[in-house]
Design a protein around this motif. Structure first.
Motif, PDB file in Angstrom:
ATOM      1  N   ILE A  23     -27.816  48.284  27.893  1.00 51.72           N
ATOM      2  CA  ILE A  23     -27.285  49.243  29.067  1.00 51.72           C
ATOM      3  C   ILE A  23     -25.957  49.303  29.710  1.00 51.72           C
ATOM      4  O   ILE A  23     -25.166  48.499  29.261  1.00 51.72           O
ATOM      5  N   GLY A  24     -25.593  50.352  30.094  1.00 52.33           N
ATOM      6  CA  GLY A  24     -24.263  50.779  30.546  1.00 52.33           C
ATOM      7  C   GLY A  24     -24.269  50.586  31.883  1.00 52.33           C
ATOM      8  O   GLY A  24     -24.991  49.906  32.726  1.00 52.33           O
ATOM      9  N   GLY A  25     -23.157  51.568  32.292  1.00 52.83           N
ATOM     10  CA  GLY A  25     -23.031  51.285  33.952  1.00 52.83           C
ATOM     11  C   GLY A  25     -21.730  52.057  34.358  1.00 52.83           C
ATOM     12  O   GLY A  25     -20.835  52.605  33.593  1.00 52.83           O
ATOM     13  N   VAL A  26     -21.254  52.155  35.734  1.00 53.92           N
ATOM     14  CA  VAL A  26     -20.118  52.682  36.340  1.00 53.92           C
ATOM     15  C   VAL A  26     -19.260  51.560  36.787  1.00 53.92           C
ATOM     16  O   VAL A  26     -19.633  50.540  37.263  1.00 53.92           O
ATOM     17  N   ILE A  27     -17.840  51.808  36.378  1.00 55.97           N
ATOM     18  CA  ILE A  27     -16.851  51.184  36.967  1.00 55.97           C
ATOM     19  C   ILE A  27     -15.936  51.741  37.903  1.00 55.97           C
ATOM     20  O   ILE A  27     -15.717  53.082  37.748  1.00 55.97           O
ATOM     21  N   GLU A  28     -15.418  51.296  38.782  1.00 56.96           N
ATOM     22  CA  GLU A  28     -14.356  51.516  39.635  1.00 56.96           C
ATOM     23  C   GLU A  28     -13.158  50.948  39.879  1.00 56.96           C
ATOM     24  O   GLU A  28     -13.205  49.473  39.697  1.00 56.96           O
ATOM     25  N   VAL A  29     -12.123  51.499  39.905  1.00 62.26           N
ATOM     26  CA  VAL A  29     -10.686  50.964  39.970  1.00 62.26           C
ATOM     27  C   VAL A  29      -9.993  51.510  41.130  1.00 62.26           C
ATOM     28  O   VAL A  29      -9.844  52.807  41.065  1.00 62.26           O
ATOM     29  N   ARG A  30      -9.461  50.496  41.853  1.00 60.99           N
ATOM     30  CA  ARG A  30      -8.599  50.935  43.093  1.00 60.99           C
ATOM     31  C   ARG A  30      -7.151  50.369  42.994  1.00 60.99           C
ATOM     32  O   ARG A  30      -6.976  49.127  42.856  1.00 60.99           O
ATOM     33  N   VAL A  31      -6.349  51.257  43.223  1.00 61.97           N
ATOM     34  CA  VAL A  31      -4.945  50.863  43.200  1.00 61.97           C
ATOM     35  C   VAL A  31      -4.579  50.882  44.439  1.00 61.97           C
ATOM     36  O   VAL A  31      -4.249  52.175  45.293  1.00 61.97           O
ATOM     37  N   PHE A  32      -3.905  49.843  45.154  1.00 57.93           N
ATOM     38  CA  PHE A  32      -3.527  49.736  46.511  1.00 57.93           C
ATOM     39  C   PHE A  32      -1.783  49.737  46.475  1.00 57.93           C
ATOM     40  O   PHE A  32      -1.467  48.827  45.531  1.00 57.93           O
ATOM     41  N   GLY A  33      -1.248  50.286  47.371  1.00 56.57           N
ATOM     42  CA  GLY A  33       0.205  50.061  47.441  1.00 56.57           C
ATOM     43  C   GLY A  33       1.031  50.989  46.560  1.00 56.57           C
ATOM     44  O   GLY A  33       2.175  50.884  46.533  1.00 56.57           O
ATOM     45  N   ALA A  34       0.348  51.967  45.919  1.00 49.88           N
ATOM     46  CA  ALA A  34       1.229  52.758  44.810  1.00 49.88           C
ATOM     47  C   ALA A  34       2.140  53.688  45.638  1.00 49.88           C
ATOM     48  O   ALA A  34       1.503  54.372  46.524  1.00 49.88           O
ATOM     49  N   PRO A  35       3.349  53.989  45.370  1.00 50.72           N
ATOM     50  CA  PRO A  35       4.102  54.790  46.533  1.00 50.72           C
ATOM     51  C   PRO A  35       3.720  56.359  46.094  1.00 50.72           C
ATOM     52  O   PRO A  35       3.322  56.486  45.069  1.00 50.72           O
TER      53      PRO A  35
END
Lengths: 356, 356, 356, 356
Positions: D200-212
């Motif tokens: 089985i697969g799924g969904v991934i999220e990435v958040r980048v905080f502080g990028a100018p």
């Protein structure tokens, strides 16, 4: 920052696309036109230069006269448009791309010579002339000049010669040398060669004044400044050799004489050398692939133009029978023109290092 | 196909990562080791070469001895690992990256010299020796040799000299020249210079036999074969000049003499020249940025090694006071070794053109 | 083979420079013009499209109508030239490059929006339309169409739908869908949204028929075909999502259902699949970063156009006080137009893989 | 700054070569090891992860623990070395590179699967973990987590969730979600699927905080940040979809709702947003291909692992007869592991934008 050129000798025009040029710089089109005109001048040029009077159109990348960070398109329209109707040539000219190009691309010679033509250098000059406006802002001056025509060599201009005086002398020479007083004898020599239907090359030197310490890199072979300059210069039509500093002479020089002793003078802290002074500049301003704050010195050897009035032995590509080359209009000596090209391609390579 | 190197002189080792190498080629590790050993040899080398006996480990990219299209990692382990404990140097050595590098990267000299060191060329040689195995399959032979040591020049080997004979003679010379009968005088000269604590450079030539018509391109300045060769060679440590064919001599040669007449001989249809023959090869096998089926000829000028027993004038980077350079072990003359490097970087550039 | 674009929305024009296009292909300018016109069409476009009727001028790279291996310059002249006199905007529009671009480049908004404008996609379409002529020669058909407008989704066209029938249906739909019979309801929906001063996006699908096994590579992360397609598509203005094959649905699908069983049918040896047949194509024609001989399926999500009649909340860049956005002419729905862009950028990425 | 990987699943190891990493940064090897261990963890992994306990060796580019500007080689040794003796496979596995790769490279399946294997992502994680140390210096945090496993979706973590709390929650979840309280049900689901021999697969999220503000560019299609992120993420093994911000949902959202209104708050001048505030972040922090100072949000869809216990239909490559796939050890669900990969490749792409 980099550029590509496009366009054919007798097509609609020659184009240079410059990417990643910094935003916010006021661009002076007339300075590009000046370099284009210099490329067309110099004693020894032929008829084509009378047909074309190159000026640039800046098709993209400017807003109210300023660069914006967008790609800049430099366009030099050809007046002599006739690529599709120009006569086919079936005898490849020795020294040109004709033979190898037509085999590689499985095409007749005409489309090959149209793209391989030195007219393409108008685009390289335009890109370099744009780059120079960036260099100017950083106080960097790039000066190219002719060192020799055939076997007639001029003296090495002294290291102390100030950039502006060097440029002034160069600009008053019909042959773009630093010794205008010798123009007469050089012109006489070119005429003499031209009268026999032959052609002649020469040596070109470029000096870059004011380049800061740290252009290029010692960290990867393809990031070295000397390597990049060598590629840029060797890829110019008719160039067969490139040197930095003492160049080939360095192979004959002892280590204790070759390497430029390092001194320090804190009155020069604000100069590109950051106070690190050298008694000599045999390295030509580059050590370990990095600019060292001294003037950068590049020399190039130009072969004689391979389009001669006097026919060369060749063959007919169809019949494979011997047949001499046909003369298209050309120059006797294009070394002055090529000095403009070398100057401008060196300028571009220096400028692209400023960003990174 | 391209490669990058990594690694420091006294770090864990030197690495070359080769991308896009074609799949399905049987790789002979011993042929790479042979080139590495040749790089360490040649009369005039110093103590370091006795410490290291380079052999390659192929860390990635092979399966059952064959290339697979995956990136190939060539790893040459250093025996003399001591990068973190090696003594700091504060006097930048003229002719090295020491001064400009430490300013550019805001680091002491040690990490700069560790990466800028000519030991990095072990990686370039390994990549080239891998590329040669591809060339071999295409019947292409690349032969590098020494043309001069300091002011002692050897004759130009005749064009007719067959590749194998050239290699045989080169391999029997302690100085990697084509004239082993002159080894004695060259060795005597190197000893003499070494005894005074000095160093000496020389000129290297590489000939590529069997390259087909069509490598490189006349269509874009950065696709030209001569430009690519010039970058690859000029970026080698201590190289200050590069020539193709007649090179700087071409600037002094008339057009009617310079350009190689084109003939045709249909008994040679199956050779790289496809039957197009030349009486001379002044162009060095490249016209218009494209190989023309003749042997490709590249020459390079090597400056004397900038690490001398006899100290050079420098300063202390901390106090800015005058202080002579300190001697780390080095060679008197590395021209034979450099000829191996030039040969192999030329081989790589030729091989990478085969794909495209 | 690759391309760059240049040019501004209200500058002299939009340019695409295509490098390394193969020599010897007859180029049909009218096929490029057709794609440019399709890009300007589709129900929901605004006033600008009535001002511009894009046609391409091929400035470089052709000889007697054929490609020559030289760089090809595609030029689409703007009729609405007024970049230097267009009114300044000081309220950055949410959803556009206005704010971030003017900060990054330290420029007013005008030059930013001029380059960031979706008018730039005319250049991308021209490059793709050129690439399609290469694909055609290889029997590859690229078909883009609209899958949904806002929340109105159309069914998945059956896998069995032949390329030509798909194109025929698409070409008879004002919304570039495969179901022209539903045009009326979609147009009604667009009108309804337009009447409220709002905008709407949608989903686009592209199918590539006839692509051979082996485009892309599994050998390096940046050589994978799916990665290249994702970059090309995501970099189109207003695109916020990209899928291959089942895409996000695959995250909810069991492995035993997802993966397309491999069969063999030797009557299909001459087809792109080389006889390897699949009952399903959930992978969308790409496995391990390589095309597998099945149709390549790419989907893209387009956000609603961020230039609305109904003003959005913003601020004045000078005073930093709240100030609503100003309306420049725009479209209600550009999903059909964007489907042309996605189709053509996918075509270019496929074509550039053919060479290597 | 960029990187390449090399190495095979059962070869000597996996390598990442990172070029142009800035000089002078203290490198913490343990932080790279931590990411490597996280990649090997997560509920649902199989036997291989018990054999390998990945740690990195930094072979080049460091001096006394600091980066020097030289290329950095990250090496992850394989314990399970057996590439040359591993049994040949002749049934290509659906969903893998097996079929297309072996045809493209004219090799058996073994060398293809060895390089195409997701074990390669160890190298990508190592490169990203190195890049994160640069991001850390700039105050940028990159946080990846699992959003769904198959059809079991977790809520969208609120925008207000602070980076450190998000990471803390993620780190206490066996499934790398932000809702560890739901681990039990997800694990139960994975077990259930594993018991049937399925994946089985799924969904991934990435958040980048502080990028100018200002990463990426609107000036050229291939310089846009969203395009670069899409390529980097889509090129990860088993990823079939990529979204920025609202992603596919944006296609169903009205323009007046989608676009994030711009406000100003001068108490936030020192934050990455430079005071420009947004009530929503539907754009996912990127407008016009440029970061806008808001958190960057990327989502990826992972398909179920294509190596199943339950055999899939395939054929024998030699006989072309139907033959089911053979099971090599594998995982039931690698979504948590993949979330580490996506996080780290996103980190690298962000970091490489900092330089330019």
């Amino acid at each position: 920052m980099y550029y590509k050129t496009a366009g054919e000798s007798h097509g609609h025009g020659i184009l240079a696309l410059v990417e990643d040029f910094p935003a916010g710089l006021e661009i002076d089109k007339s300075k590009i036109d000046l370099e284009l005109r210099r490329r067309q001048g110099g004693y020894g040029r032929g008829e084509r230069q009378k047909i074309e009077t190159d000026t640039v159109d800046i098709l993209t990348g400017l807003w109210q006269g300023k660069s914006t960070g967008a790609p800049i398109t430099l366009w030099i329209r050809n007046r002599d448009y006739r690529i599709d109707t120009a006569p086919e040539i079936t005898q490849p000219r020795p020294g040109h791309a004709d033979l190898a190009g037509s085999i590689k691309y499985a095409l007749p010679i005409r489309p090959i010579l149209e793209r391989a033509s030195a007219r393409e250098t108008a685009g390289r000059v335009a890109a370099g002339a744009l780059a120079k406006q960036l260099l100017e802002k950083h106080g960097i001056i790039v000066a190219g000049f002719v060192r020799s025509i055939g076997s007639l060599s001029l003296p090495t201009p002294p290291e102390e010669l100030a950039p502006n005086e060097l440029l002034q002398r160069r600009n008053s020479s019909e042959l773009y040398t630093v010794y205008p007083e010798h123009d007469t004898v050089l012109k006489w020599r070119i005429d003499e060669i031209g009268n026999t239907g032959d052609t002649i090359g020469g040596v070109i030197e470029v000096r870059v004044f004011g380049a800061p310490i740290g252009l290029g890199s010692c960290m990867q072979w393809d990031a070295k400044l000397d390597g990049k300059l060598a590629q840029a210069v060797m890829s110019i039509q008719a160039i067969k050799g490139v040197e930095i500093g003492l160049g080939f002479e360095s192979a004959r020089t002892l280590g204790s004489v070759m390497h430029d002793p390092i001194g320090y003078d804190n009155t020069l802290l604000q100069t590109p050398s950051q106070g690190f002074v050298r008694k000599t500049n045999n390295a030509g301003g580059i050590e370990g692939g990095i600019s060292n704050g001294q003037p950068i010195i590049v020399r190039a050897a130009m072969k004689p133009i391979p389009t001669l009035k006097k026919p060369l032995d060749s063959i007919d590509l169809n019949s494979k029978q011997p047949m001499p080359t046909i003369y298209e209009r050309s120059d006797v000596c294009a070394v002055p023109a090529a000095s403009v090209v070398v100057e401008n391609v060196v300028a571009f390579e220096i400028a692209r290092q400023l960003k990174s």
